[in-house]
Every structure is written in structure tokens, then in C-alpha cells.
Scaffold this motif. Structure first.
Motif, PDB file in Angstrom:
ATOM      1  N   THR A 181      -0.630  11.902 -10.494  1.00 13.76           N
ATOM      2  CA  THR A 181      -0.897  10.460 -10.488  1.00 13.76           C
ATOM      3  C   THR A 181       0.001   9.746  -9.488  1.00 13.76           C
ATOM      4  N   MET A 182      -0.609   8.908  -8.650  1.00 11.09           N
ATOM      5  CA  MET A 182       0.135   8.015  -7.768  1.00 11.09           C
ATOM      6  C   MET A 182       0.365   6.694  -8.498  1.00 11.09           C
ATOM      7  N   THR A 183       1.599   6.175  -8.467  1.00  8.98           N
ATOM      8  CA  THR A 183       1.922   4.898  -9.109  1.00  8.98           C
ATOM      9  C   THR A 183       2.763   4.074  -8.152  1.00  8.98           C
ATOM     10  N   LEU A 184       2.442   2.796  -8.060  1.00  7.30           N
ATOM     11  CA  LEU A 184       3.183   1.887  -7.195  1.00  7.30           C
ATOM     12  C   LEU A 184       3.823   0.804  -8.050  1.00  7.30           C
ATOM     13  N   TYR A 185       5.156   0.695  -7.960  1.00  5.47           N
ATOM     14  CA  TYR A 185       5.932  -0.258  -8.732  1.00  5.47           C
ATOM     15  C   TYR A 185       6.452  -1.356  -7.810  1.00  5.47           C
ATOM     16  N   VAL A 186       6.491  -2.580  -8.315  1.00  3.76           N
ATOM     17  CA  VAL A 186       7.153  -3.694  -7.627  1.00  3.76           C
ATOM     18  C   VAL A 186       8.027  -4.410  -8.638  1.00  3.76           C
TER      19      VAL A 186
ATOM     20  N   ALA B  13      -6.323  10.305   4.044  1.00  6.55           N
ATOM     21  CA  ALA B  13      -5.364   9.372   3.440  1.00  6.55           C
ATOM     22  C   ALA B  13      -5.870   8.928   2.071  1.00  6.55           C
ATOM     23  N   GLN B  14      -4.992   9.026   1.065  1.00  8.15           N
ATOM     24  CA  GLN B  14      -5.284   8.584  -0.299  1.00  8.15           C
ATOM     25  C   GLN B  14      -4.386   7.385  -0.596  1.00  8.15           C
ATOM     26  N   ASP B  15      -4.990   6.219  -0.891  1.00  8.61           N
ATOM     27  CA  ASP B  15      -4.236   4.972  -1.011  1.00  8.61           C
ATOM     28  C   ASP B  15      -4.294   4.390  -2.414  1.00  8.61           C
ATOM     29  N   VAL B  16      -3.204   3.708  -2.813  1.00 13.25           N
ATOM     30  CA  VAL B  16      -3.223   2.756  -3.920  1.00 13.25           C
ATOM     31  C   VAL B  16      -2.604   1.470  -3.395  1.00 13.25           C
ATOM     32  N   THR B  17      -3.162   0.319  -3.791  1.00 11.61           N
ATOM     33  CA  THR B  17      -2.734  -0.974  -3.260  1.00 11.61           C
ATOM     34  C   THR B  17      -2.557  -1.966  -4.394  1.00 11.61           C
ATOM     35  N   THR B  18      -1.454  -2.714  -4.371  1.00 14.27           N
ATOM     36  CA  THR B  18      -1.195  -3.721  -5.397  1.00 14.27           C
ATOM     37  C   THR B  18      -2.088  -4.934  -5.171  1.00 14.27           C
ATOM     38  N   PRO B  19      -2.174  -5.825  -6.150  1.00 16.53           N
ATOM     39  CA  PRO B  19      -2.926  -7.066  -5.943  1.00 16.53           C
ATOM     40  C   PRO B  19      -2.303  -7.920  -4.839  1.00 16.53           C
ATOM     41  N   ALA B  20      -3.108  -8.792  -4.261  1.00 19.62           N
ATOM     42  CA  ALA B  20      -2.603  -9.746  -3.277  1.00 19.62           C
ATOM     43  C   ALA B  20      -1.522 -10.621  -3.900  1.00 19.62           C
ATOM     44  N   GLY B  21      -0.562 -11.013  -3.076  1.00 17.78           N
ATOM     45  CA  GLY B  21       0.490 -11.901  -3.545  1.00 17.78           C
ATOM     46  C   GLY B  21       1.599 -11.221  -4.310  1.00 17.78           C
TER      47      GLY B  21
ATOM     48  N   LYS C  62       2.350  -1.632 -10.883  1.00 10.47           N
ATOM     49  CA  LYS C  62       1.307  -2.569 -10.482  1.00 10.47           C
ATOM     50  C   LYS C  62      -0.057  -1.902 -10.319  1.00 10.47           C
ATOM     51  N   VAL C  63      -0.082  -0.613  -9.970  1.00  6.38           N
ATOM     52  CA  VAL C  63      -1.350   0.076  -9.762  1.00  6.38           C
ATOM     53  C   VAL C  63      -1.085   1.577  -9.810  1.00  6.38           C
ATOM     54  N   SER C  64      -2.081   2.348 -10.241  1.00  2.00           N
ATOM     55  CA  SER C  64      -1.972   3.802 -10.254  1.00  2.00           C
ATOM     56  C   SER C  64      -3.351   4.400 -10.052  1.00  2.00           C
TER      57      SER C  64
ATOM     58  N   LEU D  72       0.842  -1.194   0.000  1.00  2.00           N
ATOM     59  CA  LEU D  72       0.000   0.000   0.000  1.00  2.00           C
ATOM     60  C   LEU D  72       0.876   1.242   0.000  1.00  2.00           C
ATOM     61  N   PHE D  73       0.555   2.199  -0.883  1.00  2.00           N
ATOM     62  CA  PHE D  73       1.236   3.492  -0.973  1.00  2.00           C
ATOM     63  C   PHE D  73       0.209   4.554  -0.592  1.00  2.00           C
ATOM     64  N   ARG D  74       0.524   5.374   0.413  1.00  2.00           N
ATOM     65  CA  ARG D  74      -0.444   6.331   0.947  1.00  2.00           C
ATOM     66  C   ARG D  74       0.136   7.745   0.951  1.00  2.00           C
ATOM     67  N   LEU D  75      -0.694   8.705   0.537  1.00  2.00           N
ATOM     68  CA  LEU D  75      -0.395  10.130   0.656  1.00  2.00           C
ATOM     69  C   LEU D  75      -1.565  10.786   1.375  1.00  2.00           C
ATOM     70  N   TRP D  76      -1.265  11.820   2.173  1.00  2.00           N
ATOM     71  CA  TRP D  76      -2.314  12.556   2.858  1.00  2.00           C
ATOM     72  C   TRP D  76      -2.572  13.882   2.133  1.00  2.00           C
ATOM     73  N   LYS D  77      -3.832  14.181   1.923  1.00  2.00           N
ATOM     74  CA  LYS D  77      -4.233  15.455   1.329  1.00  2.00           C
ATOM     75  C   LYS D  77      -5.460  15.962   2.078  1.00  2.00           C
ATOM     76  N   GLY D  78      -5.371  17.184   2.591  1.00  2.00           N
ATOM     77  CA  GLY D  78      -6.480  17.738   3.356  1.00  2.00           C
ATOM     78  C   GLY D  78      -6.826  16.908   4.564  1.00  2.00           C
ATOM     79  N   GLY D  79      -5.817  16.231   5.124  1.00  2.00           N
ATOM     80  CA  GLY D  79      -6.025  15.401   6.296  1.00  2.00           C
ATOM     81  C   GLY D  79      -6.630  14.041   6.019  1.00  2.00           C
TER      82      GLY D  79
END
Length: 660
Positions: free
Chosen positions: A278-283, A252-260, A288-290, A243-250
């Protein structure tokens, strides 16, 4: 010195002769510079001493500027002339003025005493590597390599060092092979790194968070990889997601990769980026997700923590390495470049490998590695070679330079950590090429995830495919002699949710029914052994793949055809009954042995001609099936008249090689 007054904030000390009469407050930023200590009058002019020596002209620009304009009452200035010009760009520290001339011996003593306190390079710190150089070149605001030997987590930018607290083990094997820099292990109970808040750690318009993680256990809910509360974080979830999280206006804004996405016990490269939109999470180098998120994000004065949420909970269990924070979004190309400096890209795929990848395996181990890691072509589940494994063995695919792995039958294995991706419950396919050097006394393991699925080789050359359901192993076995020692054989086992099937060299050999779902297990996956304890395989393995679906019969045949060597060997067929020259009754039986190698037809044809040689159209043509042991037999369709006859047995194979 006139009235003896200093600039605001200075300390005036009208002391005894030989002691300083004016000392400045300490000024320090980064590395220290040895101080100026003496202004000495002589007939040759004013001089200053630095580093225990002579030769710094006080009338030129330098670290300190002392002016008295003979006996003036003007103020003394450090770092400039009258605060108007000749400004010095440097750090000043420990400035002193004496009413006497220090001797050369005292100057040298002052220098030597101060030099002992200067920060010295850590002789144990390893030199930069291509990976660390690439990270530094991309301009991180902080970069903790975590290869430290003391209580301080050094920041390669020198801006934000942290402190190791609680259950942290230093000197753990790092993520980068052949790099002397180590990693830090976190015990999941109290281990953390805490870094004070700083402006450099508070980007609000764009950022990237980068690290390598090797968890040894998943949390019951979530744990923290990196967290600056109220601003940004990276977290590991109970199901192997990130999970990748950023806070905006108090909020939490999350993006999460698939399980496994993350496997236990294996290093994974994790990068979260945000470019202001754009939030992007790489593995492992792949996005993996944006999700969209407009800026700016919140800023916070909280400290930054590695391995915990502000040293209170969400403790990470496992190893962390090479953690970096940037005030920009790394481009996808740079994320991939960083990853590939640690895990080089695989060589171009052969036609066989392209066929396999095209059918979407969950994981695909080509076993042509040169190091301790068994690379997964799909980047999902790398394994580890252990025990008696010989790499670089000639592979199964003749036209491919990729090699195979040899297993000694005593201790050689590959272990792959468990993951949800390797635990399908509604359909599965296992495939690979095997070349045993000998058959086992009972059975040995080709592929096994105990309590879920396995493919094994038996003492009689047959194969057994097992699936576990409700704690019970459901087994399907092929005919005997399906596999011959010393010869590469393509094997596949599929289950589509209702039927289990075993294929040998592209042809279905056995099937049975089994309704979905099958069980799941948290056990690791092993090649060449049963959980590194017994069932050791003796021989070579190559091109192993696992799919979350049942390959169709047509796709299995296509895989075999893409990898099969050119077959120029005809089936081994012989006619032994009746014996040559023997006298039989009018309706004799004919029998012998047929070929059972991969691609050999399961049918033998016996043609009967009148006379002492086979010519023209046979009087009778008999068809006989070859049983798993290679035996066939057939009886004449009608009685034969008295006289000599010639019988010929024929068998073909899938390559069109006939044999009579």
C-alpha cells in the motif's frame, strides 16, 4: 625483506635510504585511522609507532601485521597473519616500510602532517534535536538536514552526501523552532541538490520519503520535491496538492492528496510510505490518501535530486528541510510522532472547542499560542503573528484555560497564506469571539480575505459582513450597538448560497439575499487588519473559525450557548415618559430605553395599574419594540379615566433575568 615482493596490487619502490621501500594502495572507508609507519628492531623486540608515540606490540593484533620470521622470504601481509587468522576489523591507509629507523621527531612530523588532513567535526554543526534523533532512531538510509554552510549537502548517515547546485540559498530559517539547524532555499530556476545513485537509495520492497517543505509559489503544473527518476518521487502540484510516485514495470504509479493540502509560506511535513502492498501519503502527521500497489518496484541507477528533475526542469520554489529516505514504511504512529516533535499536539478540547470541531470547520484558530505561529486546530492553515500582538490574554470561554490574542490597533495582525480550502465559492461561515477595547473611527477588520469575504466592526458598534461577487463587494450590516467595548461578544456570519446572515450572541440580527457563486481570490487571510496595512482591530480576538458551509441558526445558537458565560445581569430598562408626578391626557404615550446587550429581548412590556402602586391585575399591558439605539415607545390601547396611575416597564433576556 627477502625478495621485496608485495601482495598483488602493491607498489614496490626500491628507493634510497630513508624513503619507503614498500607502499600499499590507499584503502579508506569512512573516518580515517592514522597509519602505522615503522617497524623498529631493538634488543627488546619489535615495536611499532602510532599517533606519534610508542607502545604498540607488533606481536599482538593491530592495524597492520609485519612478519619476517627472522630472515624469511615469506610474503608481507596487511590486516592478517598469512591470510589465515588474526584478521583486523578496521580501515588501513598510507602503509609504508623503511630500511631505516625513523627518528621520534620524524614519526611525530609524519603524524602531525597527516592529522591536518583528517576530516574534522564541523564546529558549526548543531547538536542533535529531539526531531533529528527520532529520525535517526528510525534508521534512514540517507538523511539530509540541509543546514550546511558549504557546497556539500551532508548526509547524517555519512553514506550519500549530495552537492548544492545553482540557485540554492543556505542558512534559511528551518522548519523546527528553537533548532539551530537551518534549511535550504530553492529559487525555482536552477537550484537543486544532486546525490549520486547508491544501493542504499534503491529499495525495492518497501520505502519512505520524508521532508518538510515551505513553498513560496505554486508551479504552473508540477515541480519536484524529491526525485529518483524511474524509481520514486515526491512532487508539488499547481493546486497545492502533493503527489507520491513509484515506478513499477516502467509505469508510474501515483497517489495525490486533495487540492489545497499545502499552503504557501507555511511549513508542511510530507511523508510518502510504501510497505510492499500500500502507498500512503501523509501531510502534517495525517494520512491524506492511499492506494494498493504490490511489490517489488523498479530499481534505477539514476541520481537522486532535491528541488528539480535531474537538474533540468520542474524546479521547486521555496524551502526544503530535514529530507530522509528509508528502506521501510514508517508506521502511521511514527509519522505522527515525527510531526508532533515539531508541532506539539494541542491540549484537550474544551466543550466549546469540541462543538466547533464537531461541525467541521475548514480551519479553526484558537489563538491560545505561545510562539510566533497561530496554530490551526484542523492542521490545515497555520498563521503567523506579526506586529503588536499580545499573546496569553484572558480568553472568551470562562471555563477554558485556552487564552486569546490581543491586538494593539496599530500593527498587530495574524496572516494566513491563501489556499483553495480557504476560498469556498458556494457557501461559507465565519465565526469568533471579539472584545474590542474601543470602537474604530470608521471600521476595522476582524477577519478579511480581500476580494472574497470579510467581517468588520464599525464606529457605531455595528458589524458588516462582505462577500465579493464579480468584483463587487456585497455588504450586510447589523443594527447599531451590536458590540459593546470591553465585553466579549460572539459573532457569526453565514451564507448558504442564497442568503447572507449576521448573528450576534447566537441571535440573527440581519439578513439579505445573494445568489451563488461568489468570487475567489489569491490574497492571504488576515485577522485584525486589512492585509497588514490598515483597518487595525484594537482589542482581543478568540476562537476564530471558517467553514465551507452555512451553519444553521440552531448550530450558531448552540455554539454561543457552549461558550457563553453565565449571564446574571438583567437588561438595562427604564421608563422616562411620562415623568413621575406629571399630568397627562386620557391616552398617554409611554417611552424609555431598553437593553440591547447580547441575549436581551427586543420587546419591552409596559403595565399600567390604577393607584399609586402596582398591584393585582394591570388595567392595560402594552408591548413595545426596542430599536437598535435602545429606544422604545407605546401608546395606551384605550382612554384612561381620571385619577392616579402607576406604569412599570419590564424586559427579560435569554438567561431569564427580568428587569422592571
Amino acid at each position: 625483506m627477502g625478495a621485496g615482493r608485495g601482495a598483488p596490487g602493491e607498489r614496490c619502490d626500491h628507493s634510497a635510504q630513508g624513503r619507503p621501500v614498500l607502499a600499499s594502495p590507499e584503502v579508506q572507508r569512512g573516518a580515517r585511522v592514522p597509519a602505522l609507519e615503522e617497524r623498529r628492531r631493538s634488543g627488546r623486540g619489535d615495536e611499532l609507532r602510532r599517533d606519534g608515540g610508542r607502545g604498540l606490540d607488533a606481536r599482538g593484533r593491530d592495524l597492520g601485521r609485519f612478519r619476517d620470521d627472522d630472515l624469511a622470504t615469506s610474503r608481507l601481509w596487511l590486516g592478517s597473519t598469512y591470510n589465515s587468522f588474526e584478521y583486523v576489523a578496521a580501515d588501513l591507509d598510507e602503509v609504508a616500510v623503511y630500511p631505516t629507523a625513523l627518528s621520534a621527531a620524524r614519526v611525530q612530523a609524519h603524524y602531525q602532517n597527516g592529522a591536518q588532513t583528517q576530516p574534522q567535526p564541523d564546529p558549526a554543526e548543531p547538536p542533535p534535536t529531539p526531531y533529528s534523533s527520532a529520525v535517526v532512531s528510525d534508521g534512514p538510509k540517507a538523511y539530509w538536514r540541509l543546514g550546511d554552510t558549504g557546497t556539500t549537502a551532508a548526509d547524517q548517515t555519512a553514506a550519500s552526501p549530495g552537492s548544492y547546485v545553482g540557485g540554492v540559498t543556505l542558512g534559511r530559517p528551518g522548519a523546527i523552532a528553537n533548532d539551530a539547524n537551518t534549511a535550504a532555499g530553492f529559487d525555482g530556476l536552477s537550484g537543486t541538490v544532486q546525490v549520486p545513485s547508491a544501493a542504499a537509495l534503491n529499495p525495492t520492497g518497501a520505502l519512505s520519503l520524508e521532508t518538510w517543505i515551505r513553498p513560496t509559489a505554486f508551479p504552473s503544473s508540477s515541480n519536484t520535491i524529491l526525485r529518483k527518476e524511474g524509481q520514486y518521487s515526491l512532487r508539488l502540484r499547481y493546486n497545492g496538492a502533493v503527489l507520491f510516485r513509484l515506478w513499477k514495470g516502467g509505469v508510474a504509479q501515483d497517489v495525490t492528496t486533495p487540492a489545497g493540502t499545502i499552503a504557501l509560506g507555511a511549513w508542511s511535513h510530507v511523508v510518502g510510505t510504501w510497505d510492499g502492498a500500500t502507498m500512503t501519503l501523509y501531510v502534517n502527521g495525517a494520512a491524506k490518501v492511499s492506494a494498493p500497489l504490490s511489490g517489488p518496484i523498479d530499481s534505477a541507477t539514476t541520481g537522486l535530486y532535491l528541488g528539480s528533475t535531474y537538474n533540468s526542469f520542474d524546479w521547486f520554489t521555496g524551502d526544503l528541510d530535514e529530507v530522509a529516505v528509508y528502506d521501510k514504511a514508517l508506521a502511521a504512529a511514527r509519522v505522527l510522532a515525527h510531526y508532533q516533535l515539531v508541532v506539539p499536539p494541542p491540549p484537550p478540547l474544551s466543550s466549546y472547542a469540541s462543538v466547533v470541531v464537531g461541525d467541521g470547520p475548514t480551519s479553526y484558530w484558537r489563538l491560545g499560542d505561545a510562539g510566533a505561529s497561530a496554530a490551526d486546530q484542523m492542521g490545515a492553515a497555520a498563521g503567523t503573528y506579526a506586529g503588536g500582538v499580545t499573546l496569553g490574554r484572558p480568553g472568551a470561554i470562562a471555563s477554558d484555560t485556552n487564552s486569546a490574542a490581543g491586538f494593539d490597533g496599530l500593527s498587530g495582525t495574524v496572516s494566513v497564506p491563501s489556499s483553495s480550502a480557504l476560498s469556498p465559492t458556494s457557501a461559507i461561515s465565519l465565526e469568533g469571539w471579539i472584545r474590542p477595547t474601543s470602537l474604530p473611527t470608521s471600521s476595522n477588520s476582524v477577519v478579511r480575505k480581500d476580494g472574497q469575504y470579510s467581517l468588520s466592526l464599525n464606529y457605531d458598534g455595528s458589524l458588516t459582513f462582505r462577500l465579493w461577487k464579480d468584483g463587487t463587494a456585497n455588504a450586510l450590516s447589523s443594527p447599531l450597538k451590536a458590540v459593546t467595548p470591553g465585553i466579549w461578544t460572539y459573532v457569526a456570519a453565514t451564507w448558504d448560497g442564497s442568503t447572507m446572515t449576521i448573528y450576534v450572541n447566537g441571535a440573527a440580527k440581519a439578513s439579505t439575499g445573494l445568489a451563488a457563486p461568489i468570487g475567489t481570490a489569491g490574497t492571504g487571510l488576515y485577522f485584525g487588519s486589512t492585509y497588514n496595512s490598515f483597518g487595525w482591530f484594537a482589542g482581543d480576538l478568540d476562537e476564530l473559525a471558517i467553514y465551507p458551509k452555512a451553519l444553521s441558526a440552531a448550530r450558531v445558537a448552540a455554539h454561543y450557548s457552549a461558550g457563553a458565560p453565565t449571564d446574571t445581569t438583567p437588561p438595562a430598562v427604564s421608563l422616562s415618559t411620562p415623568a413621575t408626578g406629571s399630568t397627562m391626557d386620557a391616552a398617554p404615550a409611554f417611552g424609555g430605553t431598553g437593553g440591547t446587550a447580547g441575549g436581551d429581548s427586543s420587546q419591552v412590556t409596559v403595565s399600567i395599574d390604577a393607584g399609586s402602586s402596582a398591584s393585582g391585575t394591570p388595567l392595560q399591558t402594552l408591548a413595545a419594540s426596542v430599536d437598535p439605539s435602545g429606544i422604545f415607545s407605546a401608546r395606551t390601547q384605550s382612554a384612561l379615566a381620571g385619577g392616579p396611575y402607576t406604569a412599570v416597564a419590564s424586559q427579560s433576556d435569554s438567561a431569564g433575568n427580568p428587569r422592571s
